[in-house]
Design a protein around this motif. Structure first.
Motif, mmCIF file in Angstrom:
data_model
loop_
_atom_site.group_PDB
_atom_site.id
_atom_site.type_symbol
_atom_site.label_atom_id
_atom_site.label_comp_id
_atom_site.label_asym_id
_atom_site.label_seq_id
_atom_site.Cartn_x
_atom_site.Cartn_y
_atom_site.Cartn_z
ATOM 1 N N PHE A 114 -114.271 23.842 8.363
ATOM 2 C CA PHE A 114 -114.566 22.521 7.805
ATOM 3 C C PHE A 114 -113.444 22.071 6.879
ATOM 4 N N THR A 115 -112.984 22.992 6.019
ATOM 5 C CA THR A 115 -111.922 22.658 5.074
ATOM 6 C C THR A 115 -110.634 22.316 5.806
ATOM 7 N N ALA A 116 -110.285 23.124 6.795
ATOM 8 C CA ALA A 116 -109.059 22.874 7.560
ATOM 9 C C ALA A 116 -109.151 21.558 8.319
ATOM 10 N N ASP A 117 -110.318 21.279 8.913
ATOM 11 C CA ASP A 117 -110.488 20.020 9.654
ATOM 12 C C ASP A 117 -110.386 18.814 8.725
ATOM 13 N N LEU A 118 -110.917 18.944 7.519
ATOM 14 C CA LEU A 118 -110.864 17.845 6.562
ATOM 15 C C LEU A 118 -109.422 17.552 6.154
ATOM 16 N N ILE A 119 -108.655 18.614 5.877
ATOM 17 C CA ILE A 119 -107.257 18.411 5.500
ATOM 18 C C ILE A 119 -106.473 17.827 6.669
ATOM 19 N N THR A 120 -106.782 18.300 7.888
ATOM 20 C CA THR A 120 -106.111 17.772 9.076
ATOM 21 C C THR A 120 -106.428 16.296 9.259
ATOM 22 N N ALA A 121 -107.672 15.911 8.985
ATOM 23 C CA ALA A 121 -108.055 14.504 9.109
ATOM 24 C C ALA A 121 -107.315 13.635 8.108
ATOM 25 N N LEU A 122 -107.014 14.177 6.930
ATOM 26 C CA LEU A 122 -106.277 13.425 5.914
ATOM 27 C C LEU A 122 -104.799 13.274 6.277
ATOM 28 N N SER A 163 -98.501 13.095 6.391
ATOM 29 C CA SER A 163 -97.898 14.394 6.063
ATOM 30 C C SER A 163 -98.990 15.400 5.753
ATOM 31 N N ALA A 164 -98.915 16.564 6.390
ATOM 32 C CA ALA A 164 -99.890 17.613 6.105
ATOM 33 C C ALA A 164 -99.709 18.154 4.691
ATOM 34 N N ALA A 165 -98.448 18.196 4.223
ATOM 35 C CA ALA A 165 -98.198 18.669 2.859
ATOM 36 C C ALA A 165 -98.850 17.740 1.841
ATOM 37 N N ALA A 166 -98.762 16.410 2.095
ATOM 38 C CA ALA A 166 -99.411 15.445 1.204
ATOM 39 C C ALA A 166 -100.921 15.593 1.277
ATOM 40 N N ALA A 167 -101.448 15.885 2.470
ATOM 41 C CA ALA A 167 -102.890 16.082 2.633
ATOM 42 C C ALA A 167 -103.348 17.310 1.858
ATOM 43 N N ILE A 168 -102.546 18.376 1.900
ATOM 44 C CA ILE A 168 -102.867 19.582 1.131
ATOM 45 C C ILE A 168 -102.888 19.268 -0.359
ATOM 46 N N ALA A 169 -101.886 18.514 -0.810
ATOM 47 C CA ALA A 169 -101.818 18.160 -2.230
ATOM 48 C C ALA A 169 -103.016 17.311 -2.638
ATOM 49 N N LEU A 170 -103.359 16.310 -1.817
ATOM 50 C CA LEU A 170 -104.487 15.436 -2.132
ATOM 51 C C LEU A 170 -105.790 16.214 -2.139
ATOM 52 N N LYS A 229 -109.483 29.802 16.494
ATOM 53 C CA LYS A 229 -108.519 28.800 16.954
ATOM 54 C C LYS A 229 -107.293 28.817 16.042
ATOM 55 N N ALA A 230 -106.150 28.459 16.631
ATOM 56 C CA ALA A 230 -104.917 28.409 15.838
ATOM 57 C C ALA A 230 -105.076 27.407 14.707
ATOM 58 N N ASN A 231 -104.570 27.775 13.542
ATOM 59 C CA ASN A 231 -104.636 26.903 12.371
ATOM 60 C C ASN A 231 -103.635 25.764 12.542
ATOM 61 N N ALA A 232 -104.140 24.592 12.889
ATOM 62 C CA ALA A 232 -103.265 23.450 13.171
ATOM 63 C C ALA A 232 -102.476 23.014 11.953
ATOM 64 N N LEU A 233 -102.986 23.294 10.771
ATOM 65 C CA LEU A 233 -102.273 22.894 9.554
ATOM 66 C C LEU A 233 -100.883 23.500 9.491
ATOM 67 N N LEU A 234 -100.774 24.738 9.966
ATOM 68 C CA LEU A 234 -99.520 25.462 9.842
ATOM 69 C C LEU A 234 -98.482 25.021 10.856
ATOM 70 N N THR A 235 -98.873 24.160 11.809
ATOM 71 C CA THR A 235 -97.902 23.662 12.786
ATOM 72 C C THR A 235 -97.156 22.434 12.261
ATOM 73 N N HIS A 236 -97.665 21.818 11.206
ATOM 74 C CA HIS A 236 -96.996 20.671 10.602
ATOM 75 C C HIS A 236 -95.846 21.170 9.725
ATOM 76 N N GLY A 237 -95.014 20.247 9.280
ATOM 77 C CA GLY A 237 -93.853 20.670 8.515
ATOM 78 C C GLY A 237 -93.647 19.887 7.240
ATOM 79 N N LEU A 238 -92.743 20.388 6.404
ATOM 80 C CA LEU A 238 -92.321 19.721 5.181
ATOM 81 C C LEU A 238 -90.797 19.681 5.197
ATOM 82 N N PHE A 239 -90.230 18.478 5.326
ATOM 83 C CA PHE A 239 -88.783 18.317 5.438
ATOM 84 C C PHE A 239 -88.213 19.186 6.561
ATOM 85 N N GLY A 240 -88.968 19.256 7.655
ATOM 86 C CA GLY A 240 -88.495 19.976 8.828
ATOM 87 C C GLY A 240 -88.833 21.452 8.863
#
Length: 231
Positions: A8-16, A22-29, A117-128
């Motif tokens: 649930f937590t991972a899906d919520l951050i992914t939705a943000l 940016s996934a990094a911005a979603a994590i921060a928020l 399932k693979a953690n989709a959050l970790l497939t996103h990037g920060l400055f590449g």
């Protein structure tokens, strides 16, 4: 049994991530939102800590007076806290209540797979740099002097800055209390451990560490400021 909570937590951050771009911005928020949710507990903890500091000289006096009589010391301490309508653990319980939230967030940011399932959050990037990438892997793949390594270097510098602020506050606080010399030396060094932790965890966990430690530093600057401590 924690998989549904983590998912649930991972899906919520992914939705943000979509609206923020940016996934990094979603994590921060998300981290800020959780810290806001836990703010009442932090306020309770600050109140308990101020009470503990205010009563500390009287507690030391009682320990010196009745140190050889544990039962009398216990009665005197109980009477002191009862008279002040306080508890010796008032500052600890809110902090313990926060622990499950932090454990869930931490696990989301370090798990390669969640609920099978693979953690989709970790497939996103920060400055590449992929959020699932670790510093050692970055250096091994791109070299120590490279753009990806500089992203981690920037993260480490920000964590160092936050740790320095926190360390100064700890030194100032401990200067107002009677503490063993060994503790006075060790406690101010502990905040710098976040840099070492970030160096061995995925970048996503480093972003979480930066946001939550910066929030803690700002929160303590407000809740533990001298004007309130003297109240």
């Amino acid at each position: 049994m924690f998989d549904p909570i983590l998912a649930f937590t991972a899906d919520l951050i992914t939705a943000l991530t979509g609206p923020l771009g940016s996934a990094a911005a979603a994590i921060a928020l998300f981290t800020v939102a959780v810290r806001l949710l836990l703010l009442p507990l932090s306020v309770m903890q600050a109140r308990g800590e101020r009470t503990r500091r205010r009563l500390a000289p009287r507690v030391v006096s009682l320990r010196e007076r009745y140190g050889r009589d544990p039962e009398r010391l216990r009665r005197e301490l109980t009477a002191l806290y009862a008279a002040e309508n306080a508890s010796p653990v008032a500052g600890c319980l809110p902090g313990l209540a926060q622990a499950p939230f932090f454990m869930v967030m931490y696990q989301v940011f370090v798990s390669s797979a969640i609920a099978g399932k693979a953690n989709a959050l970790l497939t996103h990037g920060l400055f590449g740099v992929p959020l699932g990438q670790q510093f050692a892997g970055t250096v091994a793949g791109a070299g120590l002097i490279s753009a990806p390594a500089l992203v981690f270097a920037g993260l480490f510098l920000l964590l160092l800055a936050v740790a320095a602020v926190t360390s100064r506050r700890i030194r100032r606080t401990m200067g107002e209390e009677v503490q063993p010399e060994a503790l006075r030396r060790i406690m101010p060094l502990l905040p710098f451990g976040t840099v070492l932790v970030a160096a061995v965890l995925p970048l996503a966990a480093g972003v979480y560490l930066l946001v939550t430690t910066a929030w803690t530093a700002a929160e303590r600057a407000v809740l533990y400021r001298p004007a309130l401590s003297a109240a």
